[in-house]
Write a protein that holds these residues in place. Structure first.
Motif, PDB file in Angstrom:
ATOM      1  N   GLU A 131       0.840  -1.205   0.000  1.00  0.00           N
ATOM      2  CA  GLU A 131       0.000   0.000   0.000  1.00  0.00           C
ATOM      3  C   GLU A 131       0.871   1.249   0.000  1.00  0.00           C
ATOM      4  O   GLU A 131       0.638   2.185  -0.777  1.00  0.00           O
ATOM      5  CB  GLU A 131      -0.935   0.001   1.209  1.00  0.00           C
ATOM      6  N   LEU A 132       1.871   1.267   0.859  1.00  0.00           N
ATOM      7  CA  LEU A 132       2.755   2.426   0.950  1.00  0.00           C
ATOM      8  C   LEU A 132       3.536   2.612  -0.349  1.00  0.00           C
ATOM      9  O   LEU A 132       3.644   3.732  -0.871  1.00  0.00           O
ATOM     10  CB  LEU A 132       3.720   2.248   2.123  1.00  0.00           C
ATOM     11  N   TYR A 133       4.066   1.522  -0.871  1.00  0.00           N
ATOM     12  CA  TYR A 133       4.845   1.601  -2.108  1.00  0.00           C
ATOM     13  C   TYR A 133       4.016   2.141  -3.263  1.00  0.00           C
ATOM     14  O   TYR A 133       4.443   3.037  -4.006  1.00  0.00           O
ATOM     15  CB  TYR A 133       5.399   0.213  -2.455  1.00  0.00           C
ATOM     16  N   ASN A 134       2.816   1.618  -3.435  1.00  0.00           N
ATOM     17  CA  ASN A 134       1.995   2.040  -4.559  1.00  0.00           C
ATOM     18  C   ASN A 134       1.429   3.440  -4.392  1.00  0.00           C
ATOM     19  O   ASN A 134       1.146   4.117  -5.391  1.00  0.00           O
ATOM     20  CB  ASN A 134       0.891   1.015  -4.810  1.00  0.00           C
ATOM     21  N   LEU A 135       1.298   3.897  -3.160  1.00  0.00           N
ATOM     22  CA  LEU A 135       0.943   5.298  -2.927  1.00  0.00           C
ATOM     23  C   LEU A 135       2.013   6.213  -3.508  1.00  0.00           C
ATOM     24  O   LEU A 135       1.727   7.171  -4.229  1.00  0.00           O
ATOM     25  CB  LEU A 135       0.808   5.561  -1.424  1.00  0.00           C
ATOM     26  N   LEU A 136       3.259   5.914  -3.183  1.00  0.00           N
ATOM     27  CA  LEU A 136       4.358   6.742  -3.660  1.00  0.00           C
ATOM     28  C   LEU A 136       4.502   6.646  -5.179  1.00  0.00           C
ATOM     29  O   LEU A 136       4.826   7.642  -5.844  1.00  0.00           O
ATOM     30  CB  LEU A 136       5.670   6.319  -2.974  1.00  0.00           C
ATOM     31  N   CYS A 137       4.256   5.482  -5.725  1.00  0.00           N
ATOM     32  CA  CYS A 137       4.441   5.283  -7.167  1.00  0.00           C
ATOM     33  C   CYS A 137       3.267   5.777  -8.002  1.00  0.00           C
ATOM     34  O   CYS A 137       3.471   6.327  -9.096  1.00  0.00           O
ATOM     35  CB  CYS A 137       4.663   3.799  -7.464  1.00  0.00           C
ATOM     36  N   HIS A 138       2.048   5.568  -7.510  1.00  0.00           N
ATOM     37  CA  HIS A 138       0.870   5.804  -8.351  1.00  0.00           C
ATOM     38  C   HIS A 138      -0.136   6.789  -7.768  1.00  0.00           C
ATOM     39  O   HIS A 138      -1.075   7.186  -8.476  1.00  0.00           O
ATOM     40  CB  HIS A 138       0.161   4.483  -8.632  1.00  0.00           C
ATOM     41  N   GLY A 139       0.019   7.170  -6.512  1.00  0.00           N
ATOM     42  CA  GLY A 139      -0.897   8.135  -5.935  1.00  0.00           C
ATOM     43  C   GLY A 139      -2.081   7.499  -5.238  1.00  0.00           C
ATOM     44  O   GLY A 139      -2.005   6.383  -4.724  1.00  0.00           O
ATOM     45  N   ILE A 140      -3.195   8.210  -5.250  1.00  0.00           N
ATOM     46  CA  ILE A 140      -4.369   7.862  -4.457  1.00  0.00           C
ATOM     47  C   ILE A 140      -5.426   7.194  -5.347  1.00  0.00           C
ATOM     48  O   ILE A 140      -5.789   7.724  -6.400  1.00  0.00           O
ATOM     49  CB  ILE A 140      -4.963   9.117  -3.794  1.00  0.00           C
TER      50      ILE A 140
ATOM     51  N   THR B 142       7.997   6.781 -12.048  1.00  0.00           N
ATOM     52  CA  THR B 142       9.358   6.425 -11.623  1.00  0.00           C
ATOM     53  C   THR B 142       9.313   5.394 -10.496  1.00  0.00           C
ATOM     54  O   THR B 142      10.036   5.492  -9.510  1.00  0.00           O
ATOM     55  CB  THR B 142      10.130   7.671 -11.144  1.00  0.00           C
ATOM     56  N   ASP B 143       8.467   4.385 -10.657  1.00  0.00           N
ATOM     57  CA  ASP B 143       8.367   3.375  -9.608  1.00  0.00           C
ATOM     58  C   ASP B 143       9.650   2.584  -9.461  1.00  0.00           C
ATOM     59  O   ASP B 143       9.885   1.936  -8.447  1.00  0.00           O
ATOM     60  CB  ASP B 143       7.189   2.431  -9.861  1.00  0.00           C
ATOM     61  N   TRP B 144      10.526   2.641 -10.479  1.00  0.00           N
ATOM     62  CA  TRP B 144      11.836   2.002 -10.400  1.00  0.00           C
ATOM     63  C   TRP B 144      12.743   2.707  -9.391  1.00  0.00           C
ATOM     64  O   TRP B 144      13.806   2.227  -9.054  1.00  0.00           O
ATOM     65  CB  TRP B 144      12.500   2.026 -11.782  1.00  0.00           C
ATOM     66  N   MET B 145      12.323   3.858  -8.940  1.00  0.00           N
ATOM     67  CA  MET B 145      13.164   4.661  -8.055  1.00  0.00           C
ATOM     68  C   MET B 145      12.913   4.386  -6.578  1.00  0.00           C
ATOM     69  O   MET B 145      13.612   4.886  -5.709  1.00  0.00           O
ATOM     70  CB  MET B 145      12.927   6.151  -8.343  1.00  0.00           C
ATOM     71  N   PHE B 146      11.897   3.603  -6.281  1.00  0.00           N
ATOM     72  CA  PHE B 146      11.545   3.386  -4.874  1.00  0.00           C
ATOM     73  C   PHE B 146      11.338   1.902  -4.573  1.00  0.00           C
ATOM     74  O   PHE B 146      10.622   1.226  -5.304  1.00  0.00           O
ATOM     75  CB  PHE B 146      10.249   4.122  -4.518  1.00  0.00           C
ATOM     76  N   GLY B 147      11.924   1.430  -3.519  1.00  0.00           N
ATOM     77  CA  GLY B 147      11.585   0.133  -2.967  1.00  0.00           C
ATOM     78  C   GLY B 147      11.656  -1.043  -3.916  1.00  0.00           C
ATOM     79  O   GLY B 147      12.528  -1.129  -4.764  1.00  0.00           O
ATOM     80  N   ASN B 148      10.713  -1.957  -3.746  1.00  0.00           N
ATOM     81  CA  ASN B 148      10.678  -3.208  -4.505  1.00  0.00           C
ATOM     82  C   ASN B 148       9.627  -3.102  -5.598  1.00  0.00           C
ATOM     83  O   ASN B 148       8.428  -3.172  -5.336  1.00  0.00           O
ATOM     84  CB  ASN B 148      10.361  -4.372  -3.566  1.00  0.00           C
ATOM     85  N   GLN B 149      10.056  -2.977  -6.833  1.00  0.00           N
ATOM     86  CA  GLN B 149       9.119  -2.769  -7.934  1.00  0.00           C
ATOM     87  C   GLN B 149       8.203  -3.959  -8.164  1.00  0.00           C
ATOM     88  O   GLN B 149       7.114  -3.812  -8.727  1.00  0.00           O
ATOM     89  CB  GLN B 149       9.882  -2.466  -9.218  1.00  0.00           C
ATOM     90  N   PHE B 150       8.620  -5.124  -7.698  1.00  0.00           N
ATOM     91  CA  PHE B 150       7.802  -6.311  -7.901  1.00  0.00           C
ATOM     92  C   PHE B 150       6.557  -6.297  -7.014  1.00  0.00           C
ATOM     93  O   PHE B 150       5.702  -7.172  -7.123  1.00  0.00           O
ATOM     94  CB  PHE B 150       8.624  -7.568  -7.667  1.00  0.00           C
ATOM     95  N   ASN B 151       6.440  -5.301  -6.131  1.00  0.00           N
ATOM     96  CA  ASN B 151       5.227  -5.092  -5.343  1.00  0.00           C
ATOM     97  C   ASN B 151       4.277  -4.120  -6.023  1.00  0.00           C
ATOM     98  O   ASN B 151       3.222  -3.792  -5.471  1.00  0.00           O
ATOM     99  CB  ASN B 151       5.575  -4.542  -3.949  1.00  0.00           C
ATOM    100  N   GLY B 152       4.646  -3.638  -7.211  1.00  0.00           N
ATOM    101  CA  GLY B 152       3.865  -2.600  -7.870  1.00  0.00           C
ATOM    102  C   GLY B 152       2.685  -3.131  -8.653  1.00  0.00           C
ATOM    103  O   GLY B 152       2.618  -4.304  -9.039  1.00  0.00           O
ATOM    104  N   TYR B 153       1.741  -2.235  -8.888  1.00  0.00           N
ATOM    105  CA  TYR B 153       0.611  -2.551  -9.754  1.00  0.00           C
ATOM    106  C   TYR B 153       1.078  -2.569 -11.211  1.00  0.00           C
ATOM    107  O   TYR B 153       2.049  -1.909 -11.575  1.00  0.00           O
ATOM    108  CB  TYR B 153      -0.494  -1.505  -9.617  1.00  0.00           C
TER     109      TYR B 153
END
Length: 522
Positions: free
Chosen positions: A376-385, A417-428
């Motif tokens: 949840e935290l990762y995708n907030l930073l990557c994709h917003g609300i 830029t989801d590649w810039m934060f955390g573990n991208q394999f947790n991304g949508y």
């Protein structure tokens, strides 16, 4: 990420900011931070725990500096992130997003001034990791990772952590994503189709020329190729030229990947460099680049407006097409021109560091654990609300799209830029066509060829003066040459002569000496 520095980074497959550095051990004020490690529960121990466990942590505010395109709704995203962080580690975070053209300069100024900060994006190509370590701007993270980020530590393979080590210590937290990079080019899909570009028949850059001729003649409002001077299209794609970098990508001294004797050469004096700058000059004279390309630091607006056909030195990975569309609203085709290769530079291409001036390195590491493990935290930073910046297209598969009536141009938060934060394999996934790409990416990481220098990190200290002198010369000549804006017949010999006078040969010799010692010790 074809905004070269970020497009290429974005394209590079969404690398993220995860180079974080924290205190190694509990001895000394810099390394222990404001709270005693023995008294602070780990992020994993905190979890969604009760108020009682949270109260063991005093409230703190962290600052996080990273690079990207300004986002109108960043304060809204920050507020939502802080609801999670407050609950889990009793912390809040200030997201300090700096634009692509200013990031390196501003970070250099802040680091030189000793400004207090907690987390920063760092990489060999942005906010230079090696230089930051030599400036003592980053904390060693070994003990902090073990105590406060065990899941992050366990997720990333040991050989990748080893690639971050400088004199035996880890100074950057890996943003886990694709590390088996391939380099090539991208082209707008509509233009590729209109002018009959057969991607399968292009295996090196000069084979693009007939297509670029057609594009230049048929599309007067479009510049065939984009270029920004803060992304190095030669040093940023060494594997395309059959080489690997050693230390700072731009510093003199590379080696050929197929050289079993690992002999270090000056890449600027190589046939590959000369051929490339001659090709770039030819293309510049033919109008394939903007005439002022050597001075361009940001091409985001022009890319979104469709004023470029494509770009060179694009990093190619599963799902890159969707990433670029999300960021720029442009459909592009990509073609890899180099094999999948894991190098030290690629393994540490996106990291988050913990600043040596941080008063809360333990909490900063807890944040890194969360951004790597809390989806949840990762995708907030990557994709917003959800509902405002994205909606689920298929929640079960984790596929998202933009809300009705919203485009990449009008979305208040679409950093791409989801590649810039955390573990991208947790991304949508940002397209149904991307479903399964995380598994493909992990397979690519595992099957890729590894550079013979993977895990070697160069110690620049013995040639510090020569590196500084060479850097000045490189800044004076290299961008002009690689952008094609000057005649290599005149300027390449000048460049090489001044590099030699600056001590490039001594740098190459020192790199050779250290590689030989490293090989002997293995």
């Amino acid at each position: 990420m074809v905004l070269q520095k970020r497009l290429h980074a974005a394209i590079v497959c969404k690398l993220l900011v995860a180079l974080l550095l924290a205190g190694c051990g509990s001895n000394g004020p810099k390394e222990s931070g404001s709270a005693s490690p023995a008294a602070v529960p780990t992020a994993s121990e905190q979890g969604d725990e009760t108020e009682g466990s949270k109260e063991q942590l005093p409230p703190v505010e962290l600052t996080y500096y990273y690079v990207g395109t300004p986002q109108k709704d960043l304060p809204l995203v920050e507020a939502e992130m802080n609801k999670i962080l407050k609950k889990k580690i009793n912390a809040t975070i200030k997201l300090k997003l700096i634009d692509w053209g200013s990031y390196d300069q501003k970070m250099n100024v802040m680091i030189a001034a000793g400004d207090e900060m907690d987390l920063m994006f760092t990489a060999p190509w942005s906010n230079n990791y090696y230089q930051n370590v030599e400036k003592n701007a980053l904390l060693p993270l070994d003990d902090l990772l073990d105590k406060y980020a065990p899941r992050l530590k366990a997720t990333v393979p040991a050989y990748v952590w080893d690639a971050t080590r400088i004199r035996g210590k880890i100074y950057g937290a890996i943003n886990w994503q694709i590390i088996a990079m391939q380099y090539g080019f991208d082209m707008r899909e509509d233009l590729a189709d209109k002018y009959g570009l057969d991607m399968d028949k292009v295996n090196k850059y000069d084979e693009l020329e007939p297509f670029l001729d057609k594009l230049a003649a048929g599309e007067p409002g479009v510049t065939p190729l984009s270029y920004v001077n803060n992304y190095d299209i030669f040093n940023g794609q060494a594997p395309y030229f059959g080489m690997d970098t050693i230390g700072d990508d731009a510093s003199p001294g590379w080696l050929y990947l197929d050289d079993s004797e690992t002999r270090v050469i000056n890449q600027y004096a190589s046939p590959e460099y000369e051929q490339f700058v001659r090709l770039m000059h030819k293309w510049h004279e033919k109008g394939f680049f903007r005439k002022d390309n050597a001075s361009i630091t940001d091409n985001t607006a022009d890319t979104k407006a469709g004023r470029y056909g494509g770009s060179l030195a694009a990093t190619v990975a599963p799902g890159v097409e969707s990433t670029v569309f999300l960021r720029f609203g442009v459909h592009k085709k990509f073609k890899a021109l180099s094999p999948a290769l894991v190098t030290t530079g690629r393994a540490i291409a996106t990291m988050t560091g913990i600043s040596a001036t941080s008063k809360n390195p333990e909490r900063a590491m807890m944040f890194l654990e969360l951004i790597n493990t809390d989806k949840e935290l990762y995708n907030l930073l990557c994709h917003g609300i959800e509902g405002k910046h994205y909606v689920f297209v298929d929640k079960e598969k984790g596929v998202i799209g933009m809300p009705e009536g919203i485009t990449p141009e009008t979305n208040g938060y679409a950093p791409g830029t989801d590649w810039m934060f955390g573990n991208q394999f947790n991304g949508y996934y940002i397209s149904e066509a991307d479903v399964g790409n995380w598994e493909k990416t992990q397979q690519l990481n595992e099957s890729a060829v590894r550079s013979p220098l993977l895990g070697f990190n160069f110690n620049p200290e013995p040639v510090k003066a020569e590196l500084a002198q060479a850097s000045t010369v490189i800044k004076q000549y290299h961008n002009s040459l690689v952008s094609g804006s000057v005649d290599p017949d005149k300027f390449l010999p000048e460049f090489l002569e001044k590099l030699k006078s600056a001590g490039a040969d001594k740098v190459v010799a020192e790199k050779q000496k250290q590689i030989d010692a490293w090989k002997s010790a293995k």
